[in-house]
Design an enzyme around this catalytic site. Structure first.
Site, PDB file in Angstrom:
ATOM      1  N   LYS A  43       0.877  -1.175   0.000  1.00 38.60           N
ATOM      2  CA  LYS A  43       0.000   0.000   0.000  1.00 38.60           C
ATOM      3  C   LYS A  43       0.913   1.224   0.000  1.00 38.60           C
ATOM      4  CE  LYS A  43      -4.116   1.319   2.640  1.00 38.60           C
ATOM      5  NZ  LYS A  43      -5.037   0.797   3.647  1.00 38.60           N
ATOM      6  N   ASP A  63      -2.446  10.349  -5.937  1.00 37.25           N
ATOM      7  CA  ASP A  63      -1.007  10.332  -6.246  1.00 37.25           C
ATOM      8  C   ASP A  63      -0.392   8.937  -6.180  1.00 37.25           C
ATOM      9  OD1 ASP A  63      -0.973   9.880  -3.540  1.00 37.25           O
ATOM     10  OD2 ASP A  63       0.078  11.719  -3.009  1.00 37.25           O
ATOM     11  N   GLY A  64      -1.143   7.985  -5.628  1.00 39.35           N
ATOM     12  CA  GLY A  64      -0.631   6.616  -5.549  1.00 39.35           C
ATOM     13  C   GLY A  64       0.234   6.347  -4.331  1.00 39.35           C
ATOM     14  N   ASP A 102     -15.895  -2.256  -1.058  1.00 40.13           N
ATOM     15  CA  ASP A 102     -14.524  -2.621  -1.457  1.00 40.13           C
ATOM     16  C   ASP A 102     -13.638  -2.851  -0.244  1.00 40.13           C
ATOM     17  OD1 ASP A 102     -15.187   0.271  -1.526  1.00 40.13           O
ATOM     18  OD2 ASP A 102     -13.024   0.504  -1.570  1.00 40.13           O
ATOM     19  N   ASN A 103     -14.139  -2.542   0.937  1.00 45.58           N
ATOM     20  CA  ASN A 103     -13.355  -2.786   2.151  1.00 45.58           C
ATOM     21  C   ASN A 103     -13.938  -3.934   2.971  1.00 45.58           C
ATOM     22  OD1 ASN A 103     -11.580  -0.726   1.519  1.00 45.58           O
ATOM     23  ND2 ASN A 103     -12.652   0.810   2.728  1.00 45.58           N
TER      24      ASN A 103
HETATM   25  P1  AMP Z   1      -9.798   3.213   0.719  1.00 47.27           P
HETATM   26  O1  AMP Z   1     -10.969   4.032   1.158  1.00 47.27           O
HETATM   27  O2  AMP Z   1      -8.512   3.589   1.395  1.00 47.27           O
HETATM   28  O3  AMP Z   1     -10.075   1.772   0.813  1.00 47.27           O
HETATM   29  O4  AMP Z   1      -9.552   3.570  -0.817  1.00 47.27           O
HETATM   30  C1  AMP Z   1     -10.577   3.616  -1.768  1.00 47.27           C
HETATM   31  C2  AMP Z   1     -10.017   3.679  -3.167  1.00 47.27           C
HETATM   32  O5  AMP Z   1      -9.247   4.859  -3.367  1.00 47.27           O
HETATM   33  C3  AMP Z   1      -9.105   2.533  -3.532  1.00 47.27           C
HETATM   34  O6  AMP Z   1      -9.365   2.214  -4.866  1.00 47.27           O
HETATM   35  C4  AMP Z   1      -7.727   3.107  -3.343  1.00 47.27           C
HETATM   36  O7  AMP Z   1      -6.764   2.454  -4.134  1.00 47.27           O
HETATM   37  C5  AMP Z   1      -7.935   4.548  -3.801  1.00 47.27           C
HETATM   38  N1  AMP Z   1      -6.972   5.480  -3.202  1.00 47.27           N
HETATM   39  C6  AMP Z   1      -6.916   5.893  -1.910  1.00 47.27           C
HETATM   40  N2  AMP Z   1      -5.895   6.755  -1.725  1.00 47.27           N
HETATM   41  C7  AMP Z   1      -5.275   6.895  -2.925  1.00 47.27           C
HETATM   42  C8  AMP Z   1      -4.154   7.655  -3.400  1.00 47.27           C
HETATM   43  N3  AMP Z   1      -3.433   8.440  -2.584  1.00 47.27           N
HETATM   44  N4  AMP Z   1      -3.829   7.545  -4.712  1.00 47.27           N
HETATM   45  C9  AMP Z   1      -4.535   6.772  -5.537  1.00 47.27           C
HETATM   46  N5  AMP Z   1      -5.597   6.044  -5.163  1.00 47.27           N
HETATM   47  C10 AMP Z   1      -5.972   6.098  -3.867  1.00 47.27           C
HETATM   48 MG    MG Z   2      -9.882   0.019   0.448  1.00 39.57          MG
END
Ligand code: AMP
Ligand code: MG
Length: 490
Positions: free
Chosen positions: A115, A127-128, A254-255
């Site tokens: 991650k 930004d990834g 998705d979580n």
């Molecule tokens: P999460 O709520 O953390 O489970 O993330 C939800 C979605 O947003 C997932 O598809 C993650 O890969 C994407 N995501 C979260 N933070 C970033 C980031 N900084 N850059 C790119 N994608 C992100």
């Molecule tokens: Mg997630």
């Protein structure tokens, strides 16, 4: 890629091979200056990987995905999801990678996942990358959950990247190396269904069964069997969260895993004062994912899972076939509440010292929650200190109440049930990652001092065993700490 790395670890790529439609071959971005912040020695041992190797420069290269073992095939995984209820057909690993699967000491396949490893085709303007603080929070809370016996993904390591990431302010960047029994999510199935490719959906079902529920491989209807198994696993999981006062914070589809492991520790926290409305996430304005909302949200997410599986739940795509599939899904979903309620009730009886499963206990439990909510009593402290009352000393629990009168009446009734304090101490944790201590540890770590974090993790690894000198880890947050908010700017 180094020969040492290849020699040390073997990663399979079953997900990438069996479900290529849901995987994009991808690579991690090389960090400017990697520095290992924490390594989970115990987990490394479970995986059969030498911690000394993981501490070496090659090992850190493995942990950040820049030195992948020969034959590995890192991929970004595709998935859809419902974010705060709204369907998003294209989420996927926007800042994550599945490096591959490792076979652990027990012969089980475990995902090695990164991650914060850089942008991917799923980044959608993000930004990834990830910041040190949130990745270390995931490490702390995952270890706490594991120590509490609650199914969870875990961090193998957190590596600072030397990159600055821009959030509300500039923050030090990090990569989390995560171990999970898989990263199959409800959202993975929602995506497979949305493609309209029913053979793909069936392959995904078979992949999930092989990984998590192999005993169901011979079921007459494997999709239905998988649905029942996931409903069961999630009902039990969410009941366990509720029993320890855990708030996940972002229960998007998705979580939610197919394995029944807790995943994606973002704006999560354990309750301080008991409050069914407790929300810690800065972006959850409506309280969709509040503490008390979690059981119902779990059911809602599972209904989305059932919908995704519908084409496989009964024969025939005609009206009769669809009716039969919907009826099967509804019947399966009905088990969620039963399993949740039974698991929760069993856990609550243990928390209260083995109270009988009868009407008297049910009334007592209801009155207890009214009392706790009214007095805003610290959830963890209450149950733990109650064991002292069962041993004859009511004062520690009583001291939690500004007005002890309701407690005095309640405890008298409870004591007539002859609670077993030793049982209580085995199920009511004394040490959890309290919010003020997590914040203190993350702030210090962000400034380069890892000692408070190491100390906290050491304490929460043994949540039930009282030890001298750890009083500050038992105490509720000081009043000055105020309402706790975590930010999704992860
Ligand atoms: P999460 O709520 O953390 O489970 O993330 C939800 C979605 O947003 C997932 O598809 C993650 O890969 C994407 N995501 C979260 N933070 C970033 C980031 N900084 N850059 C790119 N994608 C992100
Ligand atoms: Mg997630």
């Amino acid at each position: 890629m180094t020969p040492t790395a290849a020699a040390e670890i073997t990663l399979s790529h079953r997900f990438a091979d069996e479900l290529p439609e849901l995987a994009v071959d991808w690579q991690a971005v090389e960090p400017p200056a990697s520095q290992l912040l924490v390594l989970n020695d115990a987990l490394a041992a479970d995986l059969g990987v030498d911690p000394a190797y993981l501490r070496s420069p090659e090992g850190v290269g493995f942990l950040t995905g820049v030195a992948v073992p020969e034959g590995a095939r890192p991929v970004a995984q595709a998935y859809a999801g419902h974010q705060f209820g709204a369907f998003n057909p294209r989420l996927g690993d926007g800042r994550a990678l599945l490096l591959g699967e490792i076979t652990d000491r027990e012969g089980a396949l475990r995902d090695i996942h990164l991650k914060g490893s850089g942008p991917t085709p799923f980044s959608r303007g993000g930004d990834g990358f990830a910041a040190v603080g949130p990745m270390l929070r995931e490490y702390i809370v995952g270890e706490a959950m594991h120590a509490l016996g609650i199914p969870t993904t875990r961090a193998l390591a957190v590596v600072a990247t030397g990159r600055t990431v821009r959030r509300e302010s500039d923050l030090p960047g990090a990569v989390l190396t995560r171990v999970a029994s898989s990263h199959l999510r409800v959202g993975t199935f929602v995506l497979a269904r949305a493609t309209g490719d029913i053979p793909l959906l069936q392959r995904l079902v078979d992949h999930a069964i092989a990984r998590h529920y192999p005993h169901l491989g011979g079921a007459e209807n494997r999709a239905l069997a998988l649905l029942d198994a996931v409903i069961d696993a999630q009902a039990r999981l969410i009941a366990r969260w509720m029993l320890v006062g855990f708030v996940h914070g972002v229960m998007n589809t998705d979580n939610m895993t197919i394995s029944g492991e807790t995943i994606d520790y973002g704006p999560c926290a354990f309750l301080d004062a008991f409050d069914v409305g407790a929300v810690f996430s800065s972006i959850d304005q409506q309280g969709r994912y509040a503490y008390g909302a979690q059981p119902a949200i779990g059911e809602w997410n599972l209904a989305r899972f059932a919908e995704a599986l519908l084409p496989l739940l009964a024969e025939g795509a005609d009206a009769a076939g669809v009716d039969a599939a919907v009826a099967a899904a509804q019947q399966s979903l009905a088990a969620y509440r039963e399993t949740y309620n039974a698991t929760w009730a069993e856990g609550m009886h243990a928390k209260l010292g083995g109270t009988p499963d009868d009407e008297r206990t049910a009334v007592l439990v209801n009155d207890m929650f009214d009392m706790l909510a009214m007095a805003r009593v610290d959830d963890t402290s209450f149950f733990r200190r109650l064991a002292s009352a069962a041993r004859g000393d009511r004062e520690p629990a009583r001291a939690l109440f500004a007005d002890p009168a309701p407690f005095d009446l309640w405890v008298e009734r409870w004591l007539t049930l002859a609670p077993d304090p030793d049982l209580m101490d085995r199920v009511n944790p004394l040490y959890i990652p309290r919010n003020h201590l997590v914040e203190e540890a993350l702030a210090a770590a962000t400034d380069g001092d890892l000692a408070p974090l190491d100390d906290l993790v050491e304490v929460i690894r043994h949540p039930f065993t009282a030890r001298p000198g750890l009083a500050r880890y038992e105490e509720p947050a000081p009043a000055a700490f105020g309402p706790y908010v975590t930010y999704c700017g992860t």
